[in-house]
Design a protein around this motif. Sequence first.
Motif, PDB file in Angstrom:
ATOM      1  N   VAL A 288       8.383   0.305   1.705  1.00 18.31           N
ATOM      2  CA  VAL A 288       7.370   1.189   2.294  1.00 18.31           C
ATOM      3  C   VAL A 288       6.257   1.424   1.271  1.00 18.31           C
ATOM      4  O   VAL A 288       5.067   1.317   1.571  1.00 18.31           O
ATOM      5  CB  VAL A 288       7.989   2.542   2.729  1.00 18.31           C
ATOM      6  N   PHE A 289       6.660   1.722   0.033  1.00 20.30           N
ATOM      7  CA  PHE A 289       5.677   1.986  -1.026  1.00 20.30           C
ATOM      8  C   PHE A 289       4.798   0.760  -1.268  1.00 20.30           C
ATOM      9  O   PHE A 289       3.577   0.857  -1.345  1.00 20.30           O
ATOM     10  CB  PHE A 289       6.395   2.376  -2.319  1.00 20.30           C
ATOM     11  N   ASN A 290       5.426  -0.404  -1.375  1.00 24.07           N
ATOM     12  CA  ASN A 290       4.676  -1.631  -1.651  1.00 24.07           C
ATOM     13  C   ASN A 290       3.711  -1.993  -0.539  1.00 24.07           C
ATOM     14  O   ASN A 290       2.623  -2.501  -0.796  1.00 24.07           O
ATOM     15  CB  ASN A 290       5.640  -2.794  -1.877  1.00 24.07           C
ATOM     16  N   GLU A 291       4.113  -1.744   0.703  1.00 25.74           N
ATOM     17  CA  GLU A 291       3.210  -1.976   1.839  1.00 25.74           C
ATOM     18  C   GLU A 291       1.947  -1.142   1.647  1.00 25.74           C
ATOM     19  O   GLU A 291       0.840  -1.617   1.859  1.00 25.74           O
ATOM     20  CB  GLU A 291       3.875  -1.595   3.157  1.00 25.74           C
ATOM     21  N   GLY A 292       2.150   0.123   1.284  1.00 26.05           N
ATOM     22  CA  GLY A 292       1.015   1.021   1.080  1.00 26.05           C
ATOM     23  C   GLY A 292       0.178   0.584  -0.110  1.00 26.05           C
ATOM     24  O   GLY A 292      -1.049   0.587  -0.065  1.00 26.05           O
ATOM     25  N   TYR A 293       0.851   0.181  -1.178  1.00 24.26           N
ATOM     26  CA  TYR A 293       0.168  -0.216  -2.413  1.00 24.26           C
ATOM     27  C   TYR A 293      -0.677  -1.467  -2.183  1.00 24.26           C
ATOM     28  O   TYR A 293      -1.842  -1.524  -2.564  1.00 24.26           O
ATOM     29  CB  TYR A 293       1.219  -0.477  -3.486  1.00 24.26           C
ATOM     30  N   ALA A 294      -0.088  -2.465  -1.531  1.00 24.79           N
ATOM     31  CA  ALA A 294      -0.786  -3.727  -1.309  1.00 24.79           C
ATOM     32  C   ALA A 294      -2.021  -3.517  -0.448  1.00 24.79           C
ATOM     33  O   ALA A 294      -2.983  -4.261  -0.541  1.00 24.79           O
ATOM     34  CB  ALA A 294       0.155  -4.737  -0.654  1.00 24.79           C
ATOM     35  N   ALA A 295      -1.985  -2.473   0.390  1.00 29.99           N
ATOM     36  CA  ALA A 295      -3.092  -2.255   1.311  1.00 29.99           C
ATOM     37  C   ALA A 295      -4.070  -1.220   0.794  1.00 29.99           C
ATOM     38  O   ALA A 295      -5.054  -0.916   1.444  1.00 29.99           O
ATOM     39  CB  ALA A 295      -2.541  -1.798   2.661  1.00 29.99           C
ATOM     40  N   ALA A 296      -3.820  -0.682  -0.408  1.00 31.52           N
ATOM     41  CA  ALA A 296      -4.615   0.440  -0.893  1.00 31.52           C
ATOM     42  C   ALA A 296      -6.071   0.060  -1.119  1.00 31.52           C
ATOM     43  O   ALA A 296      -6.908   0.925  -1.321  1.00 31.52           O
ATOM     44  CB  ALA A 296      -4.009   1.003  -2.179  1.00 31.52           C
ATOM     45  N   ALA A 297      -6.388  -1.229  -1.085  1.00 32.04           N
ATOM     46  CA  ALA A 297      -7.780  -1.628  -1.276  1.00 32.04           C
ATOM     47  C   ALA A 297      -8.645  -1.266  -0.077  1.00 32.04           C
ATOM     48  O   ALA A 297      -9.839  -1.472  -0.098  1.00 32.04           O
ATOM     49  CB  ALA A 297      -7.855  -3.117  -1.555  1.00 32.04           C
ATOM     50  N   GLY A 298      -8.052  -0.708   0.963  1.00 28.44           N
ATOM     51  CA  GLY A 298      -8.843  -0.034   1.966  1.00 28.44           C
ATOM     52  C   GLY A 298      -9.267  -0.856   3.166  1.00 28.44           C
ATOM     53  O   GLY A 298      -9.953  -0.366   4.044  1.00 28.44           O
ATOM     54  N   GLU A 299      -8.861  -2.140   3.237  1.00 30.85           N
ATOM     55  CA  GLU A 299      -9.303  -2.900   4.398  1.00 30.85           C
ATOM     56  C   GLU A 299      -8.476  -2.542   5.622  1.00 30.85           C
ATOM     57  O   GLU A 299      -8.816  -2.883   6.733  1.00 30.85           O
ATOM     58  CB  GLU A 299      -9.284  -4.403   4.104  1.00 30.85           C
ATOM     59  N   ARG A 300      -7.365  -1.836   5.403  1.00 32.73           N
ATOM     60  CA  ARG A 300      -6.528  -1.456   6.540  1.00 32.73           C
ATOM     61  C   ARG A 300      -6.363   0.057   6.531  1.00 32.73           C
ATOM     62  O   ARG A 300      -5.649   0.612   5.713  1.00 32.73           O
ATOM     63  CB  ARG A 300      -5.150  -2.112   6.425  1.00 32.73           C
ATOM     64  N   PHE A 301      -7.039   0.685   7.461  1.00 28.98           N
ATOM     65  CA  PHE A 301      -7.090   2.137   7.488  1.00 28.98           C
ATOM     66  C   PHE A 301      -5.703   2.756   7.622  1.00 28.98           C
ATOM     67  O   PHE A 301      -4.886   2.308   8.414  1.00 28.98           O
ATOM     68  CB  PHE A 301      -7.969   2.581   8.658  1.00 28.98           C
ATOM     69  N   GLY A 302      -5.463   3.793   6.835  1.00 31.69           N
ATOM     70  CA  GLY A 302      -4.247   4.592   7.018  1.00 31.69           C
ATOM     71  C   GLY A 302      -3.029   4.075   6.315  1.00 31.69           C
ATOM     72  O   GLY A 302      -2.013   4.737   6.274  1.00 31.69           O
ATOM     73  N   ARG A 303      -3.112   2.880   5.737  1.00 26.28           N
ATOM     74  CA  ARG A 303      -1.886   2.311   5.174  1.00 26.28           C
ATOM     75  C   ARG A 303      -1.521   2.926   3.840  1.00 26.28           C
ATOM     76  O   ARG A 303      -0.356   2.886   3.462  1.00 26.28           O
ATOM     77  CB  ARG A 303      -2.016   0.806   5.052  1.00 26.28           C
ATOM     78  N   ASP A 304      -2.495   3.463   3.090  1.00 25.84           N
ATOM     79  CA  ASP A 304      -2.095   4.014   1.800  1.00 25.84           C
ATOM     80  C   ASP A 304      -1.327   5.327   1.951  1.00 25.84           C
ATOM     81  O   ASP A 304      -0.709   5.798   1.017  1.00 25.84           O
ATOM     82  CB  ASP A 304      -3.246   4.127   0.790  1.00 25.84           C
TER      83      ASP A 304
END
Lengths: 414, 113
Positions: free
Chosen positions: A199-215
Amino acid sequence: MAEASATDAAAVERVFTAEYGRAVAVLVRLCGDIDLAQEAVQDAFIAALERWPATGVPPAPAGWIITTARHKLIDRLRRESSREARHEEAEWLRLAAAADAGDADAGAAAWPDDRLRLIFTCCHPALALNVRVALTLRLLGGLSTAAIARAFLVPEATLAQRLARAKRKVRDARIPYRVPEDRDLPARLAAVEAVLYLVFNEGYAAAAGERFGRDDLCVEAIRLARLLQSLVPRDPEVRGLLALMLLIESRRSARVTADGDLVLLADQDRARWDPALIAEGQALVRQCLADNQPGPYQIQAAINAVHSAAATSAHTDWRQIVQLYDHLLRLTPTPIVALNRAVAVAEVDGAAAGLTLVEPLPLAGFHLFHAVRADLLRRLGRRDDAALAYEAAIAVTANDAERTFLRKRRQARD
Amino acid sequence: MTKYLLSIYQPDGPPPATVNLERIMRDVGALTEEMQAAGAWVFAGGLHDAGSATVLRPGADDVLVTDGPFVEGKEHLGGFTVVTAPDLDAALEWGRKLARATTLPIEVRPFRH
């Protein structure tokens, strides 16, 4: 008046975030059915939204929610049993008696914490990994099906089906609702840790912001890791996992620019690292060291603690990091760990030594392998080889921010 | 208590020379005794190979008979054990022991009734 009700709605939301998982866990124990438990807790929160504006937030909101959910559950069973099924009637009578007996103590403290059992049910190895993740976020995190679907890029209907199928399997195959026995506990805890880390890694990998809400997934993973740590406070790997997440999270605002571009650890503005998260993570790492039962999460946390302790990138104690990777590689001999170790070795013994370790690794499909090679080749002055390696990295990465980052690195290689 | 079907999946054809059948028979026999002593054993059986199977399909007027097995593949159900267990963890523990004894993959599935 409007202001007051907005405050109350916010209070209900706070209680929801903090206590939804506990309430569902208690209700699952009482009725043995996840769907019924979820519905009853849902009813209780609706009742809170209706009543708290008039009565004010009760002194023990979690206890209020659980007691109300119990009554709602009994109401539901009573309604259904008046239509049919006698055994259900017997069931609600039993529950009603239990509820009346327990009514005196409405405080949440009076309820045993059932969340640990629920965690082990949600993360049972008989369920597919993506289902474990979804169930954990839904039942313990209280995230909506829509939010989970958005975070994992699947249609909401697909995720809803997946959750329904999982709950049916829990019921039909009788996946137990209890904390595993001591001899099974380490393996089962490892399965729970893997879910939270994913769960954490999914959020981390997406933290660059191209996918809203994932962080938000990082925040949720940390919340659940804190909960797990409070439930099994003596487990060193759970502590290590929480420390690892906190130390990585502490760099969140420094690792991405305002434009959403990634910033390498060496180039990050360390003044923007979160000192409170670092202090908490480092304290946990110190406890792990004192316990001296090292495991993969603890060592990764320790590596991150070394980075966090360096005032500037140049002050990083790379020798210690290499030693920690040596240890990690013994425990988990994977090519990815070997790649990370090679990066550290390059800082101590030079780019050529690092490249010798990187070249034979079987990681051609992994963009960081090519990116690391490219960087080492650039440092050795082999520009053409470096350019080819950047091309290879760009070709295999799936993430927009990573691709932009690699393009910039390639252009800046001179 | 729930009943669980433990299905043993076996590659088609004669077992490779490396397989020690004598030892497997002994281990499975010992496990059966253990299941019986624990009151978990309900029923078990070993099957002839999948080439011995015949399939019946209901049609509009008649039932069509064909040479089996129902699912073509390289592995088929080779045998099964039915156990009764309080929950999935207990059933999986029997399944784990059966996988070790038979040296084959085991599918664990609950009975509806």
